[in-house]
Scaffold this active site. Structure first.
Site, PDB file in Angstrom:
ATOM      1  N   ASP A 221       0.839  -1.193   0.000  1.00 40.83           N
ATOM      2  CA  ASP A 221       0.000   0.000   0.000  1.00 40.83           C
ATOM      3  C   ASP A 221       0.886   1.260   0.000  1.00 40.83           C
ATOM      4  O   ASP A 221       1.825   1.329  -0.784  1.00 40.83           O
ATOM      5  CB  ASP A 221      -0.955  -0.089   1.214  1.00 40.83           C
ATOM      6  CG  ASP A 221      -2.070   0.929   1.198  1.00 40.83           C
ATOM      7  OD1 ASP A 221      -3.047   0.723   0.466  1.00 40.83           O
ATOM      8  OD2 ASP A 221      -1.953   1.952   1.910  1.00 40.83           O
ATOM      9  N   TYR A 367      -2.842  11.121   2.439  1.00 43.80           N
ATOM     10  CA  TYR A 367      -3.544  11.234   1.152  1.00 43.80           C
ATOM     11  C   TYR A 367      -3.448  12.663   0.618  1.00 43.80           C
ATOM     12  O   TYR A 367      -3.120  12.884  -0.543  1.00 43.80           O
ATOM     13  CB  TYR A 367      -5.010  10.817   1.313  1.00 43.80           C
ATOM     14  CG  TYR A 367      -5.152   9.334   1.581  1.00 43.80           C
ATOM     15  CD1 TYR A 367      -5.426   8.455   0.536  1.00 43.80           C
ATOM     16  CD2 TYR A 367      -4.992   8.804   2.849  1.00 43.80           C
ATOM     17  CE1 TYR A 367      -5.539   7.093   0.763  1.00 43.80           C
ATOM     18  CE2 TYR A 367      -5.094   7.449   3.084  1.00 43.80           C
ATOM     19  CZ  TYR A 367      -5.368   6.597   2.045  1.00 43.80           C
ATOM     20  OH  TYR A 367      -5.463   5.242   2.263  1.00 43.80           O
ATOM     21  N   HIS A 424      -5.646  -7.365  -0.656  1.00 38.19           N
ATOM     22  CA  HIS A 424      -4.799  -6.197  -0.426  1.00 38.19           C
ATOM     23  C   HIS A 424      -4.041  -6.272   0.901  1.00 38.19           C
ATOM     24  O   HIS A 424      -2.957  -5.733   1.017  1.00 38.19           O
ATOM     25  CB  HIS A 424      -5.688  -4.947  -0.471  1.00 38.19           C
ATOM     26  CG  HIS A 424      -4.953  -3.674  -0.275  1.00 38.19           C
ATOM     27  ND1 HIS A 424      -4.066  -3.183  -1.207  1.00 38.19           N
ATOM     28  CD2 HIS A 424      -4.958  -2.771   0.747  1.00 38.19           C
ATOM     29  CE1 HIS A 424      -3.563  -2.027  -0.766  1.00 38.19           C
ATOM     30  NE2 HIS A 424      -4.089  -1.757   0.420  1.00 38.19           N
TER      31      HIS A 424
END
Ligand SMILES: *[C@@H]1O[C@H](CO)[C@@H](O)[C@H](O)[C@H]1NC(C)=O
Ligand SMILES: *[C@@H]1O[C@H](CO)[C@@H](O)[C@H](O)[C@H]1NC(C)=O
Length: 484
Positions: A221, A367, A424
């Site tokens: 990730d 982010y 994931h």
């Protein structure tokens, strides 16, 4: 090693010759991200750290868990399509408040030695496991990095595999599992602009602080994106890069992905074509599942008020992402399929790390500061890195990238492992599979490194015919430039 029948790859490589590679960004390895008043102190000590779940924190948490308002019932006949199913939440809150074994779990969390050290003004938290080895066995350092909404705990089940001595190898791995700055017990920056590129510098400096000038890396990730930046900026220090989420954002690969929607066989092997196409499936999945991403990439602090104040909110927000990240189709299940892959303790341990460190707000900002015009203008994904790379692609990972496409960024891609299962959150779901793949990668990185030492002076490490061709084309590009 890789089939070379993807003729589009040749066209793309050809086109890449006409696109200017962006310059390496200027890197200030001393950039200060902490409070300014700390700058005069510059503490370089490495301090042991122990996680605590103290009585006042637990009492406050239990109070919040026991006093949530009634949940609005889910719509009739729905699983988790509208968000994590609210009928499921009360039993989790009850578990967390009444059954979760706080003291046993904190012992488990502290079973590996943890430390903090101040880098560029930020306290960086990490686990460090140095294996005991017989004489003649080399210890090689490996930095492993998690993503969001995960933590360093993801790697606990890998550590015994990575650090064990094997009669088949002349080395054993020392594991450094760091918390990304802003996550868990690592400090977040106090001013804007602290994106993945800046984190790469901080974590590289961490390795230097530990005495490791050269090391291997693994990332999942966001951890994978940070490591890709690290390999780009410090190609002589990163000895090899293993990724379970290989992604690149570049115009050429985007163009190739679109062409492949019409002619998949030009882009991807037929056996894995359904992981990329039809593109409309992929795009609708991204739109449906990335609301959190857009929110945190624009206004992270607003949602973080709720997540910091309400453990129920935090649980629902994280569980929804862990569910669909594991299997996209779990959105149709009320329970999100979570307990098919993870234990209750594991899921709540992860929440506890964010809760006890009060880090959900600083973590969420990754982010905004990485999906920013500043970071995109660097175009780091369009700067090839000479670091040898190895990619592991799980079946249910968010996206699939064909090896040739990844070679636009990592021309020395050594191998690709394709799993026909796994999602994931691979470190939690299939820890041994992941750990063994990392070990295989390090074996191969070392083999190439020793081979490379014998053959000095080659700029293009040739792994396949395709890369041969790239080297040749680059040669023509130079000639071309010289003529003009
Ligand atoms: C208990 O832990 C919380 C957060 O983990 C911390 O903020 C608080 O200062 C601690 N309290 C005591 C008395 O140690
Ligand atoms: C590359 O990966 C494949 C599949 O995992 C494996 O069979 C092969 O041995 C690997 N190659 C090397 C050089 O390790």
């Amino acid at each position: 090693m890789f089939s070379n029948n993807e003729s589009l790859s040749l066209l793309i490589s050809f086109l890449s010759l006409f696109i200017q590679t962006p310059p390496l960004p200027e890197i200030n390895v001393n950039e200060w991200w902490g409070p300014r008043h700390l700058k005069s102190i510059q503490d370089t000590s490495i301090r042991p750290f122990v996680v605590e779940f103290n009585a006042s924190m637990i009492a406050d948490l239990r109070h919040r868990l026991r006093n949530t308002r009634q949940m609005t019932p889910p719509l009739e006949g729905t699983g988790s399509e509208y968000g994590f199913n609210t009928k499921e939440i009360p039993r989790w809150l009850r578990y967390w408040a009444e059954e979760y074994p706080y003291q046993d779990r904190v012992v488990e969390i502290n079973k590996y030695p943890q430390y903090k050290t101040n880098i560029q003004g930020l306290d960086v938290h990490f686990v460090r496991v140095i294996p005991k080895v017989p004489i003649g066995i080399e210890v090689v350092p490996l930095l492993v990095l998690h993503g969001w909404p995960s933590s360093y705990l993801d790697f606990y089940a890998l550590i015994p595999v990575l650090t064990s001595v094997s009669p088949h190898r002349d080395f054993v791995i020392e594991v450094i599992a760091a918390s990304l700055p802003g996550f868990a017990f690592s400090d977040g920056a106090v001013r804007p602009g602290f994106g993945v590129d800046k984190m790469a510098v901080v974590l590289r400096n961490l390795m230097h602080r530990l005495g490791h000038k050269k090391f291997y890396t693994h990332g999942a990730d966001w951890g994978s994106v940070v490591m890709s930046n690290m390999a780009t900026f410090f190609p002589n220090e990163v000895l090899g890069y293993h990724s379970s989420m290989p992604t690149i954002f570049s115009p050429l690969q985007a163009f190739a992905r679109i062409v492949g929607d019409y002619f998949p066989s030009l882009v991807v092997r037929p056996e894995v074509a359904d992981r990329m196409y039809p593109l409309s499936n992929f795009l609708s999945k991204i739109v449906r599942e990335s609301g959190y991403f857009h929110l945190q990439a624009t206004k992270p602090d607003t949602v973080d008020i709720a997540l910091t104040d309400s453990p129920a909110g935090l649980l629902a927000y994280f569980f929804e992402k862990i569910s669909v990240g594991t299997r996209e189709y779990y959105q149709h299940r009320a329970d999100g399929g979570l307990e098919l892959h993870y234990t209750k303790e594991q899921l709540v341990d992860n929440l506890m790390v964010y809760w006890a460190s009060d880090s959900v707000a600083t973590a969420g900002r990754i982010y905004a500061d990485s999906f920013s015009p500043r970071y995109f203008s660097l175009r780091t994904d369009s700067i090839p890195s000479s670091v040898p790379a190895w990619i592991l692609q799980a079946k249910y990972e968010i996206s699939y990238i064909p090896p040739w496409m990844y070679k636009l960024k990592f021309p020395n891609l050594v191998n690709e492992t394709v799993l026909d299962t796994g999602g994931h959150f691979l470190a939690l779901e299939l820890p041994v599979v992941l750990a063994e793949d990392i070990v295989r990668a390090v074996v191969e990185f070392r083999r190439l490194q020793h081979k490379g030492k014998k053959k000095e002076g080659r700029n293009c490490e040739v792994n396949s015919d395709f890369v041969d061709l790239l080297c040749l084309l680059q040669f023509y590009k130079v000639i071309n430039l010289l003529c003009i």
